[in-house]
Design a protein around this motif. Structure first.
Motif, PDB file in Angstrom:
ATOM      1  N   TRP A 179       0.817  -1.209   0.000  1.00  0.00           N
ATOM      2  CA  TRP A 179       0.000   0.000   0.000  1.00  0.00           C
ATOM      3  C   TRP A 179       0.854   1.263   0.000  1.00  0.00           C
ATOM      4  CZ3 TRP A 179      -4.261  -1.745   3.994  1.00  0.00           C
ATOM      5  CH2 TRP A 179      -5.100  -2.682   3.367  1.00  0.00           C
ATOM      6  N   GLY A 180       2.052   1.188   0.558  1.00  0.00           N
ATOM      7  CA  GLY A 180       2.973   2.321   0.480  1.00  0.00           C
ATOM      8  C   GLY A 180       3.364   2.607  -0.964  1.00  0.00           C
ATOM      9  N   GLN A 181       3.556   1.555  -1.751  1.00  0.00           N
ATOM     10  CA  GLN A 181       3.870   1.733  -3.169  1.00  0.00           C
ATOM     11  C   GLN A 181       2.702   2.397  -3.894  1.00  0.00           C
ATOM     12  OE1 GLN A 181       5.008  -2.121  -4.696  1.00  0.00           O
ATOM     13  NE2 GLN A 181       6.600  -2.363  -3.139  1.00  0.00           N
ATOM     14  N   VAL A 182       1.484   2.002  -3.559  1.00  0.00           N
ATOM     15  CA  VAL A 182       0.293   2.619  -4.159  1.00  0.00           C
ATOM     16  C   VAL A 182       0.247   4.107  -3.805  1.00  0.00           C
ATOM     17  CG1 VAL A 182      -2.243   2.666  -4.123  1.00  0.00           C
ATOM     18  CG2 VAL A 182      -1.037   0.472  -4.207  1.00  0.00           C
ATOM     19  N   ALA A 183       0.495   4.433  -2.545  1.00  0.00           N
ATOM     20  CA  ALA A 183       0.472   5.833  -2.113  1.00  0.00           C
ATOM     21  C   ALA A 183       1.501   6.657  -2.878  1.00  0.00           C
ATOM     22  CB  ALA A 183       0.713   5.930  -0.602  1.00  0.00           C
ATOM     23  N   LYS A 209       2.661   6.040  -5.910  1.00  0.00           N
ATOM     24  CA  LYS A 209       2.154   6.187  -7.285  1.00  0.00           C
ATOM     25  C   LYS A 209       0.987   7.163  -7.354  1.00  0.00           C
ATOM     26  CE  LYS A 209       3.618   1.624  -8.759  1.00  0.00           C
ATOM     27  NZ  LYS A 209       3.188   0.249  -9.036  1.00  0.00           N
ATOM     28  N   ASP A 210       0.187   7.238  -6.274  1.00  0.00           N
ATOM     29  CA  ASP A 210      -0.953   8.152  -6.229  1.00  0.00           C
ATOM     30  C   ASP A 210      -0.530   9.593  -5.931  1.00  0.00           C
ATOM     31  OD1 ASP A 210      -2.744   6.105  -6.792  1.00  0.00           O
ATOM     32  OD2 ASP A 210      -3.558   5.981  -4.753  1.00  0.00           O
ATOM     33  N   GLY A 211       0.765   9.819  -5.716  1.00  0.00           N
ATOM     34  CA  GLY A 211       1.254  11.170  -5.471  1.00  0.00           C
ATOM     35  C   GLY A 211       1.265  11.602  -4.023  1.00  0.00           C
ATOM     36  N   PHE A 212       1.327  10.630  -3.104  1.00  0.00           N
ATOM     37  CA  PHE A 212       1.358  10.923  -1.669  1.00  0.00           C
ATOM     38  C   PHE A 212       2.632  10.351  -1.047  1.00  0.00           C
ATOM     39  CE2 PHE A 212      -3.227  10.590  -2.748  1.00  0.00           C
ATOM     40  CZ  PHE A 212      -3.614  11.887  -2.438  1.00  0.00           C
ATOM     41  N   PRO A 213       3.791  10.988  -1.280  1.00  0.00           N
ATOM     42  CA  PRO A 213       5.051  10.426  -0.782  1.00  0.00           C
ATOM     43  C   PRO A 213       5.124  10.319   0.742  1.00  0.00           C
ATOM     44  CG  PRO A 213       5.388  12.637  -1.657  1.00  0.00           C
ATOM     45  CD  PRO A 213       3.986  12.225  -2.017  1.00  0.00           C
ATOM     46  N   ASN A 214       4.501  11.242   1.463  1.00  0.00           N
ATOM     47  CA  ASN A 214       4.547  11.164   2.922  1.00  0.00           C
ATOM     48  C   ASN A 214       3.673  10.026   3.446  1.00  0.00           C
ATOM     49  OD1 ASN A 214       6.249  13.361   2.789  1.00  0.00           O
ATOM     50  ND2 ASN A 214       4.764  14.822   3.583  1.00  0.00           N
ATOM     51  N   VAL A 215       2.560   9.753   2.752  1.00  0.00           N
ATOM     52  CA  VAL A 215       1.737   8.596   3.120  1.00  0.00           C
ATOM     53  C   VAL A 215       2.523   7.323   2.828  1.00  0.00           C
ATOM     54  CG1 VAL A 215      -0.394   7.310   2.659  1.00  0.00           C
ATOM     55  CG2 VAL A 215      -0.454   9.799   2.779  1.00  0.00           C
ATOM     56  N   GLU A 241      -8.786   4.517   0.453  1.00  0.00           N
ATOM     57  CA  GLU A 241      -9.411   3.256   0.851  1.00  0.00           C
ATOM     58  C   GLU A 241      -8.419   2.338   1.563  1.00  0.00           C
ATOM     59  OE1 GLU A 241     -12.837   2.589  -2.487  1.00  0.00           O
ATOM     60  OE2 GLU A 241     -10.756   2.635  -3.190  1.00  0.00           O
ATOM     61  N   ASN A 242      -7.171   2.347   1.129  1.00  0.00           N
ATOM     62  CA  ASN A 242      -6.153   1.540   1.810  1.00  0.00           C
ATOM     63  C   ASN A 242      -5.915   2.042   3.233  1.00  0.00           C
ATOM     64  OD1 ASN A 242      -5.861  -0.064  -0.467  1.00  0.00           O
ATOM     65  ND2 ASN A 242      -4.039   1.011  -1.190  1.00  0.00           N
ATOM     66  N   LEU A 243      -5.911   3.360   3.410  1.00  0.00           N
ATOM     67  CA  LEU A 243      -5.751   3.921   4.758  1.00  0.00           C
ATOM     68  C   LEU A 243      -6.939   3.552   5.648  1.00  0.00           C
ATOM     69  CD1 LEU A 243      -4.311   7.395   3.779  1.00  0.00           C
ATOM     70  CD2 LEU A 243      -3.162   5.722   5.261  1.00  0.00           C
ATOM     71  N   LYS A 244      -8.133   3.571   5.074  1.00  0.00           N
ATOM     72  CA  LYS A 244      -9.329   3.179   5.829  1.00  0.00           C
ATOM     73  C   LYS A 244      -9.223   1.716   6.256  1.00  0.00           C
ATOM     74  CE  LYS A 244     -14.385   3.048   5.432  1.00  0.00           C
ATOM     75  NZ  LYS A 244     -14.841   1.660   5.374  1.00  0.00           N
ATOM     76  N   ALA A 245      -8.848   0.848   5.318  1.00  0.00           N
ATOM     77  CA  ALA A 245      -8.711  -0.572   5.634  1.00  0.00           C
ATOM     78  C   ALA A 245      -7.608  -0.806   6.662  1.00  0.00           C
ATOM     79  CB  ALA A 245      -8.425  -1.369   4.359  1.00  0.00           C
ATOM     80  N   ALA A 246      -6.505  -0.070   6.537  1.00  0.00           N
ATOM     81  CA  ALA A 246      -5.411  -0.203   7.503  1.00  0.00           C
ATOM     82  C   ALA A 246      -5.882   0.188   8.899  1.00  0.00           C
ATOM     83  CB  ALA A 246      -4.222   0.661   7.073  1.00  0.00           C
ATOM     84  N   ASP A 298      -1.199  15.668   0.959  1.00  0.00           N
ATOM     85  CA  ASP A 298      -0.352  14.610   1.492  1.00  0.00           C
ATOM     86  C   ASP A 298      -0.347  14.692   3.022  1.00  0.00           C
ATOM     87  OD1 ASP A 298       1.396  12.460   1.496  1.00  0.00           O
ATOM     88  OD2 ASP A 298       3.095  13.559   0.654  1.00  0.00           O
ATOM     89  N   TYR A 299       0.005  13.583   3.646  1.00  0.00           N
ATOM     90  CA  TYR A 299       0.205  13.541   5.096  1.00  0.00           C
ATOM     91  C   TYR A 299       1.255  14.588   5.452  1.00  0.00           C
ATOM     92  CZ  TYR A 299       1.227  11.275   9.630  1.00  0.00           C
ATOM     93  OH  TYR A 299       1.415  11.000  10.954  1.00  0.00           O
ATOM     94  N   GLN A 300       1.055  15.313   6.535  1.00  0.00           N
ATOM     95  CA  GLN A 300       1.899  16.462   6.840  1.00  0.00           C
ATOM     96  C   GLN A 300       3.313  16.112   7.291  1.00  0.00           C
ATOM     97  OE1 GLN A 300      -1.001  15.699   8.319  1.00  0.00           O
ATOM     98  NE2 GLN A 300      -1.001  16.175  10.483  1.00  0.00           N
ATOM     99  N   HIS A 301       3.560  14.904   7.751  1.00  0.00           N
ATOM    100  CA  HIS A 301       4.879  14.539   8.267  1.00  0.00           C
ATOM    101  C   HIS A 301       5.679  13.805   7.191  1.00  0.00           C
ATOM    102  CE1 HIS A 301       3.640  15.684  12.290  1.00  0.00           C
ATOM    103  NE2 HIS A 301       2.522  15.011  12.094  1.00  0.00           N
ATOM    104  N   SER A 302       6.879  14.320   6.926  1.00  0.00           N
ATOM    105  CA  SER A 302       7.726  13.674   5.923  1.00  0.00           C
ATOM    106  C   SER A 302       8.677  12.667   6.548  1.00  0.00           C
ATOM    107  CB  SER A 302       8.517  14.721   5.132  1.00  0.00           C
ATOM    108  OG  SER A 302       9.361  15.449   5.997  1.00  0.00           O
ATOM    109  N   SER A 303       8.761  12.653   7.869  1.00  0.00           N
ATOM    110  CA  SER A 303       9.585  11.653   8.546  1.00  0.00           C
ATOM    111  C   SER A 303       8.801  11.025   9.688  1.00  0.00           C
ATOM    112  CB  SER A 303      10.895  12.257   9.065  1.00  0.00           C
ATOM    113  OG  SER A 303      10.639  13.259  10.016  1.00  0.00           O
ATOM    114  N   VAL A 304       9.046   9.736   9.875  1.00  0.00           N
ATOM    115  CA  VAL A 304       8.374   8.958  10.912  1.00  0.00           C
ATOM    116  C   VAL A 304       9.442   8.088  11.565  1.00  0.00           C
ATOM    117  CG1 VAL A 304       6.553   7.268  11.399  1.00  0.00           C
ATOM    118  CG2 VAL A 304       6.235   8.936   9.558  1.00  0.00           C
ATOM    119  N   TYR A 305       9.419   8.004  12.884  1.00  0.00           N
ATOM    120  CA  TYR A 305      10.388   7.212  13.637  1.00  0.00           C
ATOM    121  C   TYR A 305       9.702   5.984  14.235  1.00  0.00           C
ATOM    122  CZ  TYR A 305      13.643  11.128  13.375  1.00  0.00           C
ATOM    123  OH  TYR A 305      14.501  12.105  12.921  1.00  0.00           O
TER     124      TYR A 305
END
Length: 186
Positions: free
Chosen positions: A29-33, A35-41, A85-90, A147-154
Motif C-alpha cells: 500500500w505504500g507503493q500505491v500511495a 504512485k498516487d502522489g502521496f510520498p509522505n503517506v 481506501e487503503n488507509l481506511k482498511a489499515a 499529502d500527510y503532513q509529516h515527511s519523517s516517521v520514527y
C-alpha cells in the motif's frame, strides 16, 4: 519460554502471522500511495510496515522454543484500492487488533502466566492504537487531496512505537532510549 500446547502459544502463532501479513500489505500500500502522489503517506506505510515486522519478530522470539510446522489461523486483509481506501482498511485492521485480537490474547497470557507473551501482546496493542490514529490523520489529509503532513516517521526498534517527527527521550511504550528509534523518510 511459552508452553507449546496452550492457548497463548496458538495466539502467538496467530499474532505472528497477522503481523507478518500486515508488514507485506502496508509495504504494497505504500507503493500505491507513492504512485498516487502521496510520498509522505508512502513513508507512513513504510514505517508502520516495519513496526508490524517488529511485532512479528517479538511474537516469534517469545515462541522460540517451539519448532516445527503449525497450521496458523490469522486475520488477513487482501486487495488494494485507492490510497484513501487503503488507509481506511489499515485503520480498521489496527482497531480490530486493538479491540478484538490483543484484547483477548493479553488476558489469556496473563491467566496462563505467560509473561513474555503478555508483554509482547501489550506492546503491540499499545502501538496499534497509535497506528490507527496515524492512519486516520493521513486519510483525512488524502481525502482533502493533500499529502500527510509529516515527511519523517520514527519507529522504536524494540516495540515498534511509531512517532511522526522526532522521537521522545525514551519510548513511551517500552521505555527504550531514543537511540533505538529508526527514521523513515526525510
Amino acid at each position: 519460554m511459552v508452553k507449546d500446547d496452550n492457548m497463548t502459544a496458538a495466539n502467538l502463532r496467530s499474532a505472528f502471522a497477522g503481523e507478518s501479513q500486515a508488514y507485506m500489505r502496508y509495504s504494497f500500500w505504500g507503493q500505491v500511495a507513492g504512485k498516487d502522489g502521496f510520498p509522505n503517506v508512502a513513508t507512513l506505510f513504510e514505517a508502520v510496515a516495519n513496526s508490524e515486522k517488529i511485532h512479528a519478530q517479538n511474537h516469534f522470539n517469545v515462541h522460540k522454543n517451539i519448532h516445527g510446522d503449525q497450521l496458523v489461523p490469522a486475520m488477513g486483509g487482501f486487495g488494494s484500492a485507492s490510497t484513501s481506501e487503503n488507509l481506511k482498511a489499515a485503520r480498521e485492521g489496527e482497531l480490530w487488533e486493538v479491540d478484538q485480537m490483543y484484547a483477548t490474547f493479553i488476558p489469556t497470557a496473563e491467566q496462563q502466566k505467560e509473561n513474555e507473551a503478555k508483554r509482547s501482546f501489550h506492546w503491540a496493542r499499545e502501538v496499534e492504537k497509535g497506528h490507527a490514529d496515524l492512519f486516520l490523520e493521513a486519510k483525512n489529509k488524502v481525502d482533502e487531496k493533500k499529502d500527510y503532513q509529516h515527511s519523517s516517521v520514527y519507529v522504536c526498534g524494540v516495540c515498534g512505537h511509531t512517532h511522526p517527527g522526532n522521537p521522545k527521550e525514551k519510548c513511551p511504550v517500552c521505555g527504550a532510549p531514543e537511540n533505538k528509534y529508526k527514521k523513515y523518510g526525510n
